[in-house]
Design a protein around this motif. Structure first.
Motif, PDB file in Angstrom:
ATOM      1  N   PRO A  43      92.379  67.740  30.134  1.00 27.03           N
ATOM      2  CA  PRO A  43      91.311  68.234  29.273  1.00 27.03           C
ATOM      3  C   PRO A  43      90.001  68.763  30.598  1.00 27.03           C
ATOM      4  O   PRO A  43      90.042  69.154  32.164  1.00 27.03           O
ATOM      5  CB  PRO A  43      90.505  66.744  29.680  1.00 27.03           C
ATOM      6  N   THR A  44      88.584  69.128  29.529  1.00 26.35           N
ATOM      7  CA  THR A  44      87.948  70.478  30.621  1.00 26.35           C
ATOM      8  C   THR A  44      86.573  70.068  29.361  1.00 26.35           C
ATOM      9  O   THR A  44      86.900  69.849  28.113  1.00 26.35           O
ATOM     10  CB  THR A  44      88.369  71.454  29.788  1.00 26.35           C
ATOM     11  N   PRO A  45      85.320  69.786  29.697  1.00 25.16           N
ATOM     12  CA  PRO A  45      83.734  69.510  28.953  1.00 25.16           C
ATOM     13  C   PRO A  45      84.151  70.680  27.793  1.00 25.16           C
ATOM     14  O   PRO A  45      84.030  71.774  28.476  1.00 25.16           O
ATOM     15  CB  PRO A  45      83.120  69.145  29.990  1.00 25.16           C
ATOM     16  N   LEU A  46      83.652  69.314  26.907  1.00 25.08           N
ATOM     17  CA  LEU A  46      83.313  70.799  25.780  1.00 25.08           C
ATOM     18  C   LEU A  46      81.997  71.459  26.360  1.00 25.08           C
ATOM     19  O   LEU A  46      81.168  70.343  26.259  1.00 25.08           O
ATOM     20  CB  LEU A  46      82.951  69.461  24.529  1.00 25.08           C
ATOM     21  N   ARG A  47      81.561  72.554  25.772  1.00 24.85           N
ATOM     22  CA  ARG A  47      79.912  73.043  26.632  1.00 24.85           C
ATOM     23  C   ARG A  47      79.657  74.460  25.397  1.00 24.85           C
ATOM     24  O   ARG A  47      80.490  74.487  24.473  1.00 24.85           O
ATOM     25  CB  ARG A  47      80.523  73.607  27.833  1.00 24.85           C
ATOM     26  N   GLY A  48      78.690  74.559  26.249  1.00 21.58           N
ATOM     27  CA  GLY A  48      77.691  75.819  25.504  1.00 21.58           C
ATOM     28  C   GLY A  48      77.483  75.142  23.795  1.00 21.58           C
ATOM     29  O   GLY A  48      77.716  76.262  22.718  1.00 21.58           O
ATOM     30  N   ILE A  49      77.146  73.845  23.183  1.00 25.34           N
ATOM     31  CA  ILE A  49      77.136  73.478  21.805  1.00 25.34           C
ATOM     32  C   ILE A  49      76.014  73.320  21.409  1.00 25.34           C
ATOM     33  O   ILE A  49      74.569  72.937  22.647  1.00 25.34           O
ATOM     34  CB  ILE A  49      77.297  71.525  22.090  1.00 25.34           C
ATOM     35  N   VAL A  50      75.369  73.997  20.006  1.00 26.91           N
ATOM     36  CA  VAL A  50      74.740  74.592  19.748  1.00 26.91           C
ATOM     37  C   VAL A  50      73.579  73.846  18.339  1.00 26.91           C
ATOM     38  O   VAL A  50      72.596  72.859  18.034  1.00 26.91           O
ATOM     39  CB  VAL A  50      73.948  76.180  19.693  1.00 26.91           C
ATOM     40  N   ASP A  51      74.580  72.848  17.734  1.00 25.80           N
ATOM     41  CA  ASP A  51      73.799  72.187  16.622  1.00 25.80           C
ATOM     42  C   ASP A  51      75.645  70.896  16.927  1.00 25.80           C
ATOM     43  O   ASP A  51      76.620  70.755  17.415  1.00 25.80           O
ATOM     44  CB  ASP A  51      74.191  73.205  15.677  1.00 25.80           C
ATOM     45  N   ILE A  52      75.061  69.865  16.305  1.00 21.91           N
ATOM     46  CA  ILE A  52      76.466  68.635  16.063  1.00 21.91           C
ATOM     47  C   ILE A  52      75.817  68.111  15.185  1.00 21.91           C
ATOM     48  O   ILE A  52      74.527  67.480  14.768  1.00 21.91           O
ATOM     49  CB  ILE A  52      76.165  67.592  17.810  1.00 21.91           C
ATOM     50  N   ALA A  53      76.503  67.203  14.298  1.00 22.09           N
ATOM     51  CA  ALA A  53      76.710  66.246  13.819  1.00 22.09           C
ATOM     52  C   ALA A  53      78.021  65.248  13.775  1.00 22.09           C
ATOM     53  O   ALA A  53      79.267  64.989  14.021  1.00 22.09           O
ATOM     54  CB  ALA A  53      76.871  66.338  12.130  1.00 22.09           C
ATOM     55  N   SER A  54      77.724  63.817  13.762  1.00 30.79           N
ATOM     56  CA  SER A  54      78.251  62.323  13.193  1.00 30.79           C
ATOM     57  C   SER A  54      77.950  61.527  12.264  1.00 30.79           C
ATOM     58  O   SER A  54      77.178  61.599  11.651  1.00 30.79           O
ATOM     59  CB  SER A  54      77.951  61.673  14.522  1.00 30.79           C
ATOM     60  N   THR A  55      78.912  61.101  11.669  1.00 32.91           N
ATOM     61  CA  THR A  55      79.191  59.847  10.886  1.00 32.91           C
ATOM     62  C   THR A  55      79.545  58.667  10.932  1.00 32.91           C
ATOM     63  O   THR A  55      79.386  58.946  12.411  1.00 32.91           O
ATOM     64  CB  THR A  55      79.614  60.750   9.905  1.00 32.91           C
ATOM     65  N   GLU A  56      80.197  57.838  10.624  1.00 35.25           N
ATOM     66  CA  GLU A  56      81.264  56.759  10.641  1.00 35.25           C
ATOM     67  C   GLU A  56      82.152  57.134  12.069  1.00 35.25           C
ATOM     68  O   GLU A  56      82.100  56.002  12.865  1.00 35.25           O
ATOM     69  CB  GLU A  56      81.434  56.109   9.734  1.00 35.25           C
ATOM     70  N   ALA A  57      82.967  57.932  11.959  1.00 36.07           N
ATOM     71  CA  ALA A  57      83.731  57.914  12.542  1.00 36.07           C
ATOM     72  C   ALA A  57      84.087  59.334  13.791  1.00 36.07           C
ATOM     73  O   ALA A  57      85.535  59.016  13.830  1.00 36.07           O
ATOM     74  CB  ALA A  57      85.381  56.916  12.429  1.00 36.07           C
ATOM     75  N   HIS A  58      83.491  59.941  13.102  1.00 31.82           N
ATOM     76  CA  HIS A  58      84.212  61.504  13.297  1.00 31.82           C
ATOM     77  C   HIS A  58      82.488  62.173  13.997  1.00 31.82           C
ATOM     78  O   HIS A  58      81.665  62.698  13.148  1.00 31.82           O
ATOM     79  CB  HIS A  58      85.410  62.570  12.679  1.00 31.82           C
ATOM     80  N   THR A  59      82.757  62.981  14.315  1.00 33.31           N
ATOM     81  CA  THR A  59      82.237  64.309  15.255  1.00 33.31           C
ATOM     82  C   THR A  59      82.562  65.595  15.046  1.00 33.31           C
ATOM     83  O   THR A  59      83.254  65.685  15.826  1.00 33.31           O
ATOM     84  CB  THR A  59      81.017  63.700  15.994  1.00 33.31           C
ATOM     85  N   CYS A  60      81.359  66.706  14.742  1.00 36.12           N
ATOM     86  CA  CYS A  60      81.690  68.263  14.771  1.00 36.12           C
ATOM     87  C   CYS A  60      80.235  68.995  15.427  1.00 36.12           C
ATOM     88  O   CYS A  60      79.406  67.848  15.322  1.00 36.12           O
ATOM     89  CB  CYS A  60      82.352  68.149  13.754  1.00 36.12           C
ATOM     90  N   ALA A  61      80.717  70.045  16.279  1.00 37.08           N
ATOM     91  CA  ALA A  61      79.682  70.965  16.614  1.00 37.08           C
ATOM     92  C   ALA A  61      79.975  71.696  16.397  1.00 37.08           C
ATOM     93  O   ALA A  61      80.966  72.032  16.254  1.00 37.08           O
ATOM     94  CB  ALA A  61      79.713  69.682  18.592  1.00 37.08           C
ATOM     95  N   VAL A  62      79.334  72.469  16.385  1.00 37.17           N
ATOM     96  CA  VAL A  62      79.394  74.621  16.607  1.00 37.17           C
ATOM     97  C   VAL A  62      78.913  74.973  18.400  1.00 37.17           C
ATOM     98  O   VAL A  62      77.855  73.734  18.578  1.00 37.17           O
ATOM     99  CB  VAL A  62      78.496  74.511  16.014  1.00 37.17           C
ATOM    100  N   ASP A  63      79.675  75.387  18.486  1.00 37.74           N
ATOM    101  CA  ASP A  63      79.168  76.358  20.022  1.00 37.74           C
ATOM    102  C   ASP A  63      78.332  77.419  19.590  1.00 37.74           C
ATOM    103  O   ASP A  63      78.492  78.127  18.276  1.00 37.74           O
ATOM    104  CB  ASP A  63      80.571  76.244  21.258  1.00 37.74           C
ATOM    105  N   ALA A  64      78.336  78.296  20.999  1.00 39.57           N
ATOM    106  CA  ALA A  64      77.586  79.418  20.812  1.00 39.57           C
ATOM    107  C   ALA A  64      77.973  80.360  20.270  1.00 39.57           C
ATOM    108  O   ALA A  64      77.502  81.619  19.876  1.00 39.57           O
ATOM    109  CB  ALA A  64      76.808  79.962  21.970  1.00 39.57           C
ATOM    110  N   ALA A  65      78.994  80.558  20.186  1.00 39.55           N
ATOM    111  CA  ALA A  65      80.321  81.264  19.642  1.00 39.55           C
ATOM    112  C   ALA A  65      80.401  81.019  18.317  1.00 39.55           C
ATOM    113  O   ALA A  65      81.458  82.324  17.778  1.00 39.55           O
ATOM    114  CB  ALA A  65      81.789  81.800  20.485  1.00 39.55           C
TER     115      ALA A  65
END
Length: 282
Positions: free
Chosen positions: A88-110
C-alpha cells in the motif's frame, strides 16, 4: 469552505441518500470534496512528498474508502494504491475527484485515472478485483491517459481530456456512448462516438445517462449560442431528448434543449431524474 475546512452533516430529509457519519472534520487544507452514499472523500493540499492526497471517511461496506478493508470509520483515512511490489502507498497528486453511491474515481496530475469501491459492472475500470466485486485499493484505469476531469454514475464512470472522452462500466444503459448495442455485463474504457471530442468542454454522468457540452467548431464566429448539449443513455426520464420514452441511446442524441441566446453554459449536471445547466450569469 473558504478557509479550507470541511463540514458535513446527516441529511435526514429528501437527501437521505447522501449523509455522513461525521459532523465535521478538523482539516483546514481541503482543495475539493466529493460526496457518495454515506461517505465523503476530499483532496488535501498536504506538503511534499504527500501533496494532493485523498482522504475519505464514513460508510465502507463496498470498500468506498480505498484502504484495503471494509471497516467503516468516522475518522479521515488516506486512500491507498498498491506499488509494484503490492505494498500500500498513498494515492497522491490528485487534481479532480468524483464519488457516487459506492465508488469513487480521481484524476492525477499526469492525467491518469484511479478508481476504488464497488466494481460489479467494471465501473472502477478493471475486471473484478475480488470475488465480492470490490476494489479495495485505488487501481489505475488502463487505456485512459490525458484526463483532466472525471465523472461517475451508479454503474459507469467517464473521463475527459483534450480530444478524449472515455467511459466504462455497465453496457445495459447506453452510458458507454460508443454506439455498440446494449447488453448485460460491463466494459473496460471505450471512446465516445458521434461527437468531435476536441470540442467537448464539460461532461457529467448520472444514474443511467450522461451529457456533454460541445463548443463551437474552430473558426466559427457564431458566439456562445453555438454551444450545444448532447446526451446519451437511458431516456426513461427524458434527460436525453427532453421527452420521456423507453429508448436507450448508445451514442449522443441531437441537441437536448434550445439554449439561451447570448449566455454561455459553464457546466452541466446530471442526476437520477433530471439534468440542469449552469449559465455564466448564475
Amino acid at each position: 469552505m473558504d478557509d479550507g475546512s470541511v463540514r458535513t452533516f446527516d441529511a435526514g430529509g429528501p437527501c437521505f441518500h447522501y449523509y455522513s457519519t461525521r459532523s465535521g472534520t478538523g482539516s483546514d487544507d481541503a482543495l475539493d470534496v466529493s460526496a457518495g452514499g454515506g461517505f465523503r472523500c476530499m483532496i488535501r493540499r498536504g506538503s511534499p512528498p504527500l501533496e494532493r492526497t485523498v482522504w475519505c471517511w464514513g460508510a465502507n461496506n463496498y470498500a468506498q474508502l480505498g484502504i484495503g478493508s471494509v471497516a467503516e470509520t468516522a475518522a479521515e483515512v488516506q486512500v491507498q494504491s498498491l506499488d509494484d511490489m503490492g505494498n500500500p502507498t498513498p494515492l497522491r497528486g490528485i487534481v479532480d475527484i468524483a464519488s457516487t453511491e459506492a465508488h469513487t474515481c480521481a484524476v492525477d496530475a499526469a492525467g491518469q485515472v484511479w478508481c476504488w469501491g464497488y466494481n460489479a459492472h467494471n465501473q472502477c475500470g478493471h475486471n473484478f478485483a475480488s470475488t465480492d466485486r470490490l476494489s479495495r485499493f485505488a487501481v489505475r484505469v488502463a487505456d485512459v491517459s490525458g484526463a483532466r476531469n472525471v465523472a461517475v454514475g451508479s454503474f459507469n464512470s467517464c473521463a475527459r481530456g483534450p480530444g478524449m472522452l472515455k467511459c466504462w462500466g455497465a453496457r445495459s444503459n447506453g452510458v458507454l456512448g460508443d454506439g455498440a448495442p446494449v447488453s448485460s455485463g460491463g466494459s473496460l474504457p471505450v471512446s465516445l462516438s458521434g461527437l468531435d471530442l476536441s470540442r467537448v468542454s464539460v461532461m457529467d454522468v448520472g444514474y443511467d445517462c450522461a451529457c456533454a457540452i460541445v463548443e463551437p467548431a474552430t473558426g466559427v464566429d457564431g458566439g456562445v449560442s453555438d454551444q450545444s448539449v448532447r446526451c446519451w443513455g437511458n431516456n426513461a426520464n427524458g434527460i436525453v431528448t427532453g421527452t420521456r420514452d423507453s429508448r436507450i441511446f448508445t451514442s449522443p442524441a441531437r441537441e437536448l434543449v434550445p439554449l439561451r441566446t447570448g449566455r454561455r453554459i459553464q457546466s452541466v449536471h446530471v442526476g437520477h431524474l433530471g439534468a440542469f445547466l449552469v449559465y455564466d450569469d448564475g
